[in-house]
Structures are given as C-alpha cells and as structure tokens.
Write a protein that holds these residues in place. Structure first.
Motif, PDB file in Angstrom:
ATOM      1  N   ILE A 182     -28.110  38.224  10.044  1.00  0.00           N
ATOM      2  CA  ILE A 182     -29.474  38.148  10.840  1.00  0.00           C
ATOM      3  C   ILE A 182     -30.357  37.335   9.881  1.00  0.00           C
ATOM      4  O   ILE A 182     -30.461  37.932   8.529  1.00  0.00           O
ATOM      5  N   SER A 214     -34.766  36.624   9.681  1.00  0.00           N
ATOM      6  CA  SER A 214     -36.100  36.832  10.280  1.00  0.00           C
ATOM      7  C   SER A 214     -36.908  35.773   9.628  1.00  0.00           C
ATOM      8  O   SER A 214     -36.700  35.411   8.415  1.00  0.00           O
ATOM      9  N   THR A 231     -36.750  36.810  14.946  1.00  0.00           N
ATOM     10  CA  THR A 231     -35.367  37.288  14.373  1.00  0.00           C
ATOM     11  C   THR A 231     -34.239  36.586  14.915  1.00  0.00           C
ATOM     12  O   THR A 231     -34.205  36.583  16.349  1.00  0.00           O
ATOM     13  N   TYR A 232     -33.458  35.947  14.288  1.00  0.00           N
ATOM     14  CA  TYR A 232     -32.131  35.234  14.887  1.00  0.00           C
ATOM     15  C   TYR A 232     -30.885  35.664  14.250  1.00  0.00           C
ATOM     16  O   TYR A 232     -30.934  36.052  13.126  1.00  0.00           O
ATOM     17  N   GLN A 233     -29.763  35.820  15.047  1.00  0.00           N
ATOM     18  CA  GLN A 233     -28.647  36.461  14.600  1.00  0.00           C
ATOM     19  C   GLN A 233     -27.501  35.317  14.840  1.00  0.00           C
ATOM     20  O   GLN A 233     -27.486  34.490  15.408  1.00  0.00           O
ATOM     21  N   GLN A 234     -26.275  35.911  14.414  1.00  0.00           N
ATOM     22  CA  GLN A 234     -25.152  35.047  14.354  1.00  0.00           C
ATOM     23  C   GLN A 234     -24.861  34.502  15.779  1.00  0.00           C
ATOM     24  O   GLN A 234     -25.101  35.024  16.892  1.00  0.00           O
ATOM     25  N   ASN A 255     -33.946  37.906   4.870  1.00  0.00           N
ATOM     26  CA  ASN A 255     -32.715  38.577   5.400  1.00  0.00           C
ATOM     27  C   ASN A 255     -32.843  40.170   5.519  1.00  0.00           C
ATOM     28  O   ASN A 255     -33.017  41.008   4.447  1.00  0.00           O
ATOM     29  N   GLY A 307     -31.237  42.216   6.981  1.00  0.00           N
ATOM     30  CA  GLY A 307     -29.584  43.010   7.151  1.00  0.00           C
ATOM     31  C   GLY A 307     -29.285  43.654   6.082  1.00  0.00           C
ATOM     32  O   GLY A 307     -29.759  43.258   4.951  1.00  0.00           O
ATOM     33  N   VAL A 347     -26.664  36.329   5.181  1.00  0.00           N
ATOM     34  CA  VAL A 347     -26.961  35.548   6.283  1.00  0.00           C
ATOM     35  C   VAL A 347     -26.715  34.058   5.947  1.00  0.00           C
ATOM     36  O   VAL A 347     -27.204  33.614   4.686  1.00  0.00           O
TER      37      VAL A 347
END
Length: 176
Positions: free
Chosen positions: A121, A123, A133-136, A152, A154, A158
C-alpha cells in the motif's frame, strides 16, 4: 472465393453461401465473390455462436492480442489533462520500493508518469489536493506539475512499477 469482412479461417465452415434473393432473410450477412458473382454468406445458427464463444473470436475483433486493461486515461489522478513533453522522446521504467514507514522526498513531474502497485500500500500526499492511497493491483497516472511525495503507511514493503513518458530534455522527477 474472397471474403470481404475478414472472417477468421476457423469460422468459414459455420457460414453457408446464399443468393441475393435470400439476403433479406439473413440476419448476419457477409458478401463474397465466387467466380466474379457477389453472393452472401449466411450464418448457420447455434453451431457458429458456440464456436465463437468457445474460441473467443468476435467478427469485429481487431485486437492484436488479448489482455487485461490496467488503465486508459487522458487525465492524471487529480483530473488534470496529461501534457506530453516536446523534444526527443524517452521512456523510462523503474521499480520503486519503500519499506514500511518510509517516505520519498517531495518532488514534481513535468512529464506523464504511469504507476502500477505491484505489492503493498502507498499513500501520496498532494498538499492542498489531499492524500490518496493506492494498493496492490491499482494503476494510476501520477499528478503532473504538482508537488507531492509518497509514503508507505503499511507494515509490508510497497513496490511500484513506474513508467515515465518523457523526453531527453526533461528529468523524470525534480525536487522543488
């Protein structure tokens, strides 16, 4: 025999030749020339539909290959139109990895940049434009001409695949 509408060779058997008189009854006509006389091909019902579904062919399909579209856009993540640079084209691709809690330096892109989140993840703080925020599995066109930085949030690293669509006259990213 010349088929004028590019029917894949594998599908020729599911069509039959019909005369001009029967053309009005045909819901799926394709014209052919047999000995200089134009006739129509008529679709032979369910067999053809099943074959089309099983093989993945569509008559109007002009794609060179099948694939999963990740992104198609003319704007960046902030909704601004993409601006391509002038000069000698240069495309650069990188994989960027940030450890948990790590942040990049504030920077700006004067060129379009595509990003795809490979894992984790990320941001991105766009200042007055907020944090996103963007994720896999997500793809984006990064903001152009707006200072921003990624971090990051998380507990796992990332990784992003980034592709800069630039020119030899401009850098991929600049510090403000």
């Amino acid at each position: 025999m010349y088929i004028t509408n590019c029917i894949p060779r594998a599908l020729i058997g599911v069509f039959s030749v019909t005369t001009t008189a029967a053309m009005e009854k045909t819901w799926f006509p394709y014209s052919v020339s047999i000995g200089g006389e134009f006739r129509m091909l008529r679709f032979n019902g369910w067999l053809g539909i099943v074959l089309l579904a099983v093989t993945g062919y569509t008559i109007a399909d002009d794609q060179a290959y099948k694939g999963q579209n990740l992104l198609q856009s003319g704007v960046d993540v902030l909704g601004q139109p993409l601006v391509y640079p002038s000069g000698t084209p240069r495309v650069t691709s990188d994989i960027i990895t940030l450890a948990p809690g790590e942040a990049g330096k504030p920077h700006i892109h004067q060129i379009p940049m595509f990003a795809y989140v490979l894992s984790g993840i990320i941001s991105v703080d766009y200042g007055d434009h907020g944090v996103r925020t963007y994720q896999q599995g997500e793809a984006l066109m990064e903001a152009q001409n707006v200072v921003h930085f990624g971090f990051n949030p998380g507990s796992e690293p990332v990784s992003l695949l980034v592709v800069y669509i630039g020119s030899t006259e401009l850098s991929n990213a600049e510090l403000p």
